[in-house]
Design a protein around this motif. Structure first.
Motif, PDB file in Angstrom:
ATOM      1  N   ARG A 165     -13.152 -17.708  25.142  1.00 48.65           N
ATOM      2  CA  ARG A 165     -12.677 -16.926  26.274  1.00 48.65           C
ATOM      3  C   ARG A 165     -13.664 -15.831  26.663  1.00 48.65           C
ATOM      4  O   ARG A 165     -13.824 -15.504  27.843  1.00 48.65           O
ATOM      5  CB  ARG A 165     -11.313 -16.296  25.927  1.00 48.65           C
ATOM      6  N   TRP A 166     -14.344 -15.271  25.674  1.00 47.93           N
ATOM      7  CA  TRP A 166     -15.265 -14.169  25.916  1.00 47.93           C
ATOM      8  C   TRP A 166     -16.732 -14.592  25.830  1.00 47.93           C
ATOM      9  O   TRP A 166     -17.624 -13.741  25.823  1.00 47.93           O
ATOM     10  CB  TRP A 166     -14.994 -13.050  24.916  1.00 47.93           C
ATOM     11  N   GLY A 167     -16.998 -15.893  25.730  1.00 46.49           N
ATOM     12  CA  GLY A 167     -18.375 -16.359  25.683  1.00 46.49           C
ATOM     13  C   GLY A 167     -19.087 -16.073  24.383  1.00 46.49           C
ATOM     14  O   GLY A 167     -20.323 -15.975  24.358  1.00 46.49           O
ATOM     15  N   LEU A 168     -18.340 -15.955  23.278  1.00 45.75           N
ATOM     16  CA  LEU A 168     -18.924 -15.546  22.002  1.00 45.75           C
ATOM     17  C   LEU A 168     -18.886 -16.645  20.946  1.00 45.75           C
ATOM     18  O   LEU A 168     -18.975 -16.371  19.752  1.00 45.75           O
ATOM     19  CB  LEU A 168     -18.197 -14.306  21.469  1.00 45.75           C
ATOM     20  N   SER A 169     -18.775 -17.894  21.373  1.00 42.70           N
ATOM     21  CA  SER A 169     -18.648 -18.987  20.398  1.00 42.70           C
ATOM     22  C   SER A 169     -19.879 -19.113  19.506  1.00 42.70           C
ATOM     23  O   SER A 169     -19.779 -19.615  18.381  1.00 42.70           O
ATOM     24  CB  SER A 169     -18.374 -20.309  21.114  1.00 42.70           C
ATOM     25  N   ASP A 170     -21.043 -18.644  19.975  1.00 43.24           N
ATOM     26  CA  ASP A 170     -22.253 -18.712  19.151  1.00 43.24           C
ATOM     27  C   ASP A 170     -22.171 -17.806  17.922  1.00 43.24           C
ATOM     28  O   ASP A 170     -22.967 -17.953  16.994  1.00 43.24           O
ATOM     29  CB  ASP A 170     -23.484 -18.328  19.976  1.00 43.24           C
ATOM     30  N   GLU A 171     -21.225 -16.870  17.911  1.00 41.94           N
ATOM     31  CA  GLU A 171     -21.086 -15.948  16.786  1.00 41.94           C
ATOM     32  C   GLU A 171     -20.006 -16.393  15.794  1.00 41.94           C
ATOM     33  O   GLU A 171     -19.710 -15.672  14.834  1.00 41.94           O
ATOM     34  CB  GLU A 171     -20.770 -14.546  17.291  1.00 41.94           C
TER      35      GLU A 171
ATOM     36  N   PRO B 193      -1.261 -13.235  37.304  1.00 47.38           N
ATOM     37  CA  PRO B 193      -2.490 -13.675  37.959  1.00 47.38           C
ATOM     38  C   PRO B 193      -3.726 -13.091  37.300  1.00 47.38           C
ATOM     39  O   PRO B 193      -3.741 -11.938  36.899  1.00 47.38           O
ATOM     40  CB  PRO B 193      -2.356 -13.142  39.391  1.00 47.38           C
ATOM     41  N   VAL B 194      -4.740 -13.882  37.243  1.00 47.66           N
ATOM     42  CA  VAL B 194      -6.024 -13.404  36.742  1.00 47.66           C
ATOM     43  C   VAL B 194      -6.659 -12.537  37.811  1.00 47.66           C
ATOM     44  O   VAL B 194      -6.739 -12.920  38.965  1.00 47.66           O
ATOM     45  CB  VAL B 194      -6.945 -14.583  36.403  1.00 47.66           C
ATOM     46  N   ARG B 195      -7.143 -11.344  37.402  1.00 47.90           N
ATOM     47  CA  ARG B 195      -7.664 -10.389  38.363  1.00 47.90           C
ATOM     48  C   ARG B 195      -9.152 -10.529  38.594  1.00 47.90           C
ATOM     49  O   ARG B 195      -9.652 -10.246  39.656  1.00 47.90           O
ATOM     50  CB  ARG B 195      -7.390  -8.957  37.874  1.00 47.90           C
ATOM     51  N   THR B 196      -9.898 -10.893  37.547  1.00 47.55           N
ATOM     52  CA  THR B 196     -11.348 -10.891  37.646  1.00 47.55           C
ATOM     53  C   THR B 196     -11.916 -12.092  36.945  1.00 47.55           C
ATOM     54  O   THR B 196     -11.392 -12.516  35.950  1.00 47.55           O
ATOM     55  CB  THR B 196     -11.937  -9.619  36.992  1.00 47.55           C
ATOM     56  N   ALA B 197     -12.990 -12.655  37.469  1.00 43.30           N
ATOM     57  CA  ALA B 197     -13.652 -13.777  36.799  1.00 43.30           C
ATOM     58  C   ALA B 197     -15.055 -13.378  36.440  1.00 43.30           C
ATOM     59  O   ALA B 197     -15.782 -12.851  37.250  1.00 43.30           O
ATOM     60  CB  ALA B 197     -13.686 -14.991  37.713  1.00 43.30           C
ATOM     61  N   LEU B 198     -15.445 -13.632  35.185  1.00 40.58           N
ATOM     62  CA  LEU B 198     -16.803 -13.372  34.739  1.00 40.58           C
ATOM     63  C   LEU B 198     -17.539 -14.689  34.675  1.00 40.58           C
ATOM     64  O   LEU B 198     -17.050 -15.646  34.104  1.00 40.58           O
ATOM     65  CB  LEU B 198     -16.794 -12.729  33.346  1.00 40.58           C
ATOM     66  N   VAL B 199     -18.735 -14.735  35.247  1.00 41.93           N
ATOM     67  CA  VAL B 199     -19.489 -15.969  35.259  1.00 41.93           C
ATOM     68  C   VAL B 199     -20.287 -16.074  33.978  1.00 41.93           C
ATOM     69  O   VAL B 199     -21.169 -15.288  33.744  1.00 41.93           O
ATOM     70  CB  VAL B 199     -20.451 -16.001  36.464  1.00 41.93           C
ATOM     71  N   LEU B 200     -19.904 -17.028  33.125  1.00 38.39           N
ATOM     72  CA  LEU B 200     -20.576 -17.239  31.857  1.00 38.39           C
ATOM     73  C   LEU B 200     -21.080 -18.667  31.815  1.00 38.39           C
ATOM     74  O   LEU B 200     -21.145 -19.341  32.827  1.00 38.39           O
ATOM     75  CB  LEU B 200     -19.605 -16.951  30.705  1.00 38.39           C
ATOM     76  N   SER B 201     -21.397 -19.149  30.608  1.00 36.67           N
ATOM     77  CA  SER B 201     -21.978 -20.469  30.506  1.00 36.67           C
ATOM     78  C   SER B 201     -20.971 -21.539  30.124  1.00 36.67           C
ATOM     79  O   SER B 201     -21.336 -22.635  29.790  1.00 36.67           O
ATOM     80  CB  SER B 201     -23.104 -20.444  29.472  1.00 36.67           C
TER      81      SER B 201
END
Length: 334
Positions: free
Chosen positions: A315-321, A16-24
């Motif tokens: 997954r980590w919101g780093l696609s711009d890099e 199970p996923v424990r935590t959700a981070l709200v990104l774009s």
């Protein structure tokens, strides 16, 4: 050094996923049970009400069920030097595991997880090796590589002229710095003129300090007021100064800013490459001349081509890099 062994193999069943981070970027969240998850769900609903259409789930458990996986590339595996392949393990360093998303401690307060570990995991899988993650202080990683205790480092290490004399590099991200401000600041920073007259927190002796000093020189030459630079001992003090209005913005690594924005602490109001006016890169770091960098580059090429590299950055919101391809020892601008 604290050692954490991470098996670079696909788990038999998802946990199970424990935590959700709200990104774009977005997926719907499952039912929450902890207070942290309830707060995260509330942020998700608020984002949806404001028109945001994507939520990215992030697993903070030591098992890392959400990690992206790849398969072994025999051609890349054949490039691993015999002395490194002998024990079937790729030992990598992650420096200063603390703040998400680059490298931080999971819920067990012992296992190092994060975007850098995920990239290293893909490389190990492509090379047919187990992954061993070593949590080291930033100051220790160069000696760790030179002594052989670490076979590679995946820790937001930027390529520069001095490091190229001692290490080999295989690139996997652009080195990007972000300006963070209060969500209601109204700031937009794209060039030197945009920082004129602002009070900006920055780390001493960093690339971003050098950029701001160069921008101040440009602004003063153009008759504009320079930015006032402030220095704080840690990120908590910097964030407090921002929230209290003592500074207008601060500049630091983009991945950290992405995470802080995702939990609602700040808003990213501009980015700049760490090598401005040139482009610099973040790279896997190996001992110069030992041949491992060629295997790492081939493994990265494999995950670039099969799409798992892009999935991991997403997954980590780093696609711009993202970079177009991994390059060994890229040219460094003067």
């Amino acid at each position: 050094m604290t050692r954490t062994r991470t098996r670079a193999r696909r788990p038999a069943a998802a946990l199970p996923v424990r935590t959700a981070l709200v990104l774009s970027t977005v997926v719907f969240l499952s039912a929450c049970t902890s207070s942290a998850e309830i707060e995260s769900e509330a942020r998700t609903e608020a984002a949806a009400a404001e028109g945001t259409t994507t939520v990215l789930e992030v697993d903070t458990s030591p098992e890392q069920a959400g990690r992206v996986h790849t398969d072994e590339d025999p051609d890349a595996a054949a490039l691993v030097p015999a002395d490194i392949a002998e024990d079937g393990t790729l030992t990598i360093g992650v420096a200063g595991a603390g703040e998400p998303p680059l490298g931080f401690l999971a819920d067990d307060n012992a296992t190092v997880v994060g975007s850098e570990v995920d990239i290293a995991s893909l490389v190990a899988e492509a090379l047919g090796l187990e992954l061993e993650v070593v949590n080291v202080a930033w100051e220790q990683w160069p000696l760790g590589v030179q002594s052989g205790d670490l076979e590679a480092v995946f820790s937001n290490v930027g390529v520069n002229t001095e490091r190229l004399q001692l290490f080999d590099f295989a690139t996997y991200r652009e080195g990007v710095m972000a300006f963070s401000a209060r969500p209601d600041s109204g700031l937009s920073i794209e060039e030197a003129a945009d920082v004129a007259g602002l009070t900006i927190a920055v780390g001493s002796g960093t690339n971003q300090e050098r950029i701001l000093l160069d921008w101040n020189a440009q602004n003063e030459a153009a008759g504009l007021e320079p930015a006032q630079l402030e220095y704080f001992a840690n990120s908590a003090d910097t964030l407090l100064a921002l929230q209290s209005g003592r500074i207008d913005t601060y500049i630091g690594p983009n991945p950290t800013a992405v995470y802080q924005q995702s939990v609602g602490d700040v808003e990213i109001v501009g980015t700049v490459n760490a090598g401005w006016p040139n482009t610099t890169y973040v790279a896997a770091t190996t001992l110069k001349g030992n041949g491992l960098v060629d295997a790492v580059q081939a493994a990265l090429q494999h995950v670039f081509e099969d799409g798992t590299y892009g999935e991991t950055l997403d997954r980590w919101g780093l696609s711009d890099e993202a970079v177009d391809e991994p390059v060994v020892n890229p040219a460094v601008g003067s």
